[in-house]
Structures are given as C-alpha cells and as structure tokens.
Design a protein around this motif. Structure first.
Motif, mmCIF file in Angstrom:
data_model
loop_
_atom_site.group_PDB
_atom_site.id
_atom_site.type_symbol
_atom_site.label_atom_id
_atom_site.label_comp_id
_atom_site.label_asym_id
_atom_site.label_seq_id
_atom_site.Cartn_x
_atom_site.Cartn_y
_atom_site.Cartn_z
ATOM 1 N N UNK A 222 0.811 -1.220 0.000
ATOM 2 C CA UNK A 222 0.000 0.000 0.000
ATOM 3 C C UNK A 222 0.846 1.272 0.000
ATOM 4 N N UNK A 223 0.209 2.374 -0.404
ATOM 5 C CA UNK A 223 0.860 3.686 -0.384
ATOM 6 C C UNK A 223 0.975 4.243 1.021
ATOM 7 N N UNK B 14 9.271 1.088 2.814
ATOM 8 C CA UNK B 14 9.168 1.809 4.078
ATOM 9 C C UNK B 14 8.053 2.823 4.058
ATOM 10 N N UNK B 15 7.654 3.224 5.244
ATOM 11 C CA UNK B 15 6.610 4.227 5.427
ATOM 12 C C UNK B 15 7.023 5.106 6.591
ATOM 13 N N UNK B 16 6.732 6.395 6.461
ATOM 14 C CA UNK B 16 7.018 7.310 7.554
ATOM 15 C C UNK B 16 8.493 7.539 7.816
ATOM 16 N N UNK B 17 9.299 7.641 6.767
ATOM 17 C CA UNK B 17 10.740 7.901 6.902
ATOM 18 C C UNK B 17 11.432 6.984 7.897
ATOM 19 N N UNK B 18 11.186 5.696 7.755
ATOM 20 C CA UNK B 18 11.861 4.707 8.584
ATOM 21 C C UNK B 18 11.062 4.245 9.791
ATOM 22 N N UNK B 19 9.861 4.789 10.006
ATOM 23 C CA UNK B 19 9.045 4.351 11.147
ATOM 24 C C UNK B 19 8.612 2.902 10.965
ATOM 25 N N UNK B 20 8.354 2.514 9.718
ATOM 26 C CA UNK B 20 7.935 1.155 9.378
ATOM 27 C C UNK B 20 8.780 0.720 8.187
ATOM 28 N N UNK B 21 9.520 -0.368 8.348
ATOM 29 C CA UNK B 21 10.383 -0.851 7.268
ATOM 30 C C UNK B 21 10.107 -2.336 7.047
ATOM 31 N N UNK C 49 5.915 2.350 18.002
ATOM 32 C CA UNK C 49 5.083 1.153 17.958
ATOM 33 C C UNK C 49 5.553 0.097 18.960
ATOM 34 N N UNK C 50 6.151 0.527 20.054
ATOM 35 C CA UNK C 50 6.683 -0.401 21.050
ATOM 36 C C UNK C 50 5.619 -1.381 21.548
ATOM 37 N N UNK C 51 4.370 -0.939 21.603
ATOM 38 C CA UNK C 51 3.285 -1.801 22.090
ATOM 39 C C UNK C 51 2.128 -1.823 21.101
ATOM 40 N N UNK C 52 2.445 -1.788 19.807
ATOM 41 C CA UNK C 52 1.393 -1.662 18.796
ATOM 42 C C UNK C 52 1.773 -2.442 17.544
ATOM 43 N N UNK C 53 1.004 -3.469 17.251
ATOM 44 C CA UNK C 53 1.223 -4.241 16.027
ATOM 45 C C UNK C 53 0.275 -3.780 14.927
ATOM 46 N N UNK C 54 -0.377 -2.647 15.120
ATOM 47 C CA UNK C 54 -1.362 -2.139 14.176
ATOM 48 C C UNK C 54 -0.910 -2.054 12.728
ATOM 49 N N UNK C 55 0.344 -1.626 12.455
ATOM 50 C CA UNK C 55 0.764 -1.552 11.053
ATOM 51 C C UNK C 55 0.676 -2.885 10.311
ATOM 52 N N UNK C 56 0.727 -3.997 11.025
ATOM 53 C CA UNK C 56 0.634 -5.303 10.363
ATOM 54 C C UNK C 56 -0.719 -5.503 9.693
ATOM 55 N N UNK C 57 -1.749 -4.821 10.192
ATOM 56 C CA UNK C 57 -3.079 -4.951 9.587
ATOM 57 C C UNK C 57 -3.068 -4.475 8.138
ATOM 58 N N UNK C 58 -2.287 -3.434 7.849
ATOM 59 C CA UNK C 58 -2.201 -2.919 6.480
ATOM 60 C C UNK C 58 -1.303 -3.770 5.585
ATOM 61 N N UNK C 59 -0.439 -4.572 6.179
ATOM 62 C CA UNK C 59 0.522 -5.362 5.405
ATOM 63 C C UNK C 59 0.122 -6.834 5.262
ATOM 64 N N UNK C 60 -0.740 -7.309 6.136
ATOM 65 C CA UNK C 60 -1.115 -8.725 6.113
ATOM 66 C C UNK C 60 -1.803 -9.126 4.806
ATOM 67 N N UNK D 24 -1.514 -7.883 1.604
ATOM 68 C CA UNK D 24 -0.555 -8.106 0.518
ATOM 69 C C UNK D 24 0.342 -9.327 0.742
ATOM 70 N N UNK D 25 0.785 -9.546 1.980
ATOM 71 C CA UNK D 25 1.622 -10.717 2.262
ATOM 72 C C UNK D 25 0.818 -11.997 2.027
ATOM 73 N N UNK D 26 -0.405 -12.024 2.535
ATOM 74 C CA UNK D 26 -1.245 -13.206 2.370
ATOM 75 C C UNK D 26 -1.557 -13.532 0.916
ATOM 76 N N UNK D 27 -1.712 -12.498 0.088
ATOM 77 C CA UNK D 27 -2.038 -12.713 -1.338
ATOM 78 C C UNK D 27 -0.836 -13.123 -2.179
ATOM 79 N N UNK D 28 0.360 -12.713 -1.799
ATOM 80 C CA UNK D 28 1.510 -12.898 -2.698
ATOM 81 C C UNK D 28 2.561 -13.891 -2.203
ATOM 82 N N UNK D 29 2.560 -14.180 -0.911
ATOM 83 C CA UNK D 29 3.549 -15.117 -0.365
ATOM 84 C C UNK D 29 2.793 -16.347 0.139
ATOM 85 N N UNK D 30 2.761 -17.415 -0.659
ATOM 86 C CA UNK D 30 1.952 -18.583 -0.324
ATOM 87 C C UNK D 30 2.396 -19.257 0.978
#
Length: 165
Positions: free
Chosen positions: A56-57, A76-83, A138-149, A151-157
């Motif tokens: 995603x963008x 990456x997103x957010x200048x290195x916040x999420x890589x 994001x020390x206590x937040x896995x929220x960004x994984x919701x946006x990445x799951x 694409x990962x699920x669709x492309x990495x069997x």
C-alpha cells in the motif's frame, strides 16, 4: 542546513535543538531509513517482487518512503518508522519454543522485542520470510501489520498447511 533566523520564532534553546537535529539529518540524509537488502534465492525473490507490487501507499496513516538503497525487496513508510524487508533469512529466534507471535488478518508473525527500539515481526509458515521493523512509536502496537497482512497473504503462499488459515 543553516539559518540565521530562529525557526518559527522558537526560544533560542529550542531553535538550537531543531537546527542540530536538522543538521544531523543533512549530514546523513538516509541514516534512519537505510537498510540491508536481503539476497534470497530466485524463487523467493520472485515472491518478494510480487509483494512489492501489492504494497500500500500508506501504512498506519504514514506515507510510503522507501529506504535506501532502493530495492523491490524493501519498502518503508514514515521515513523509517515502518520498514519491510522481504526474503530475509530465517531468524534464529524462530527456534526458541518461548518465542511470541501474533496473528493478524490471516498472517502469522513472530515477535522480537528490540532494546531501545520498536518491535520486529517476521512472517511464519510462508514460502519466504517477510520482516517488518517498527520504530519506538510502535513499542506496544502491532497495528501496522493490519495494512501489510493482506498483501503478504495474497503474494507469499503458505508453506505449511493448514497453519496459514
């Protein structure tokens, strides 16, 4: 980056801190957003290239800003916040029976807590490993994984049925 004026009329001490931070950023423009590009086998690299096309963008409201050096294996997103790095080697921590994990939208991730930084998650049970490193915000937040799951699920069997269900 230098200026003879205090930024935004800030007090001198605050202005000095702002300028020092800006100068540090100018001396190494991509220091916070540089990563080691993985070198997976060709079959895994092809999965990573497919993933790159689906990413995603924005993630967690942060705009896409890929790290250096540019590669289809990193994002990456957010200048290195999420890589994200795709095709990374299997982490040693996966052999630890006490390792922790989370499942987000059908994708399972192993959690690694990093001293002085945010968590790192690595996909499990997939044909290649996808790593997502989050900064201290994001020390206590896995929220960004919701946006990445998705694409990962669709492309990495899944490599181990029925673990990916």
């Amino acid at each position: 980056m230098t200026s003879s004026h205090r930024p935004f009329g800030l007090p001198a001490a605050v202005a000095a801190a702002v300028l020092l931070s800006a100068a540090a950023g100018c001396s190494s423009p991509d220091a916070a957003a540089s990563v080691v590009v993985p070198s997976p086998p060709a079959k895994e690299a092809a999965l990573c290239q497919a993933l790159a096309k689906e990413l995603p963008d924005t993630v967690a409201g942060l705009a896409r800003s890929d790290p250096e050096p540019g590669s289809e294996l990193t994002a990456g997103w957010g200048d290195g916040a999420i890589v994200l790095r795709c095709g990374v080697p299997r982490p040693e921590k996966m052999s630890d029976p006490k390792s922790q994990g989370v499942s987000v939208n059908g994708v399972r991730w192993m959690l690694e807590r990093r001293e002085g930084d945010g968590p790192r998650f690595t996909s499990v049970y997939r044909r290649t490993y996808v790593e997502v490193a989050l900064d201290e915000r994001y020390a206590h937040d896995a929220g960004p994984l919701a946006d990445l799951a998705g694409p990962v699920g669709r492309t990495v069997p899944c490599a181990l049925e029925p673990e990916c269900e």
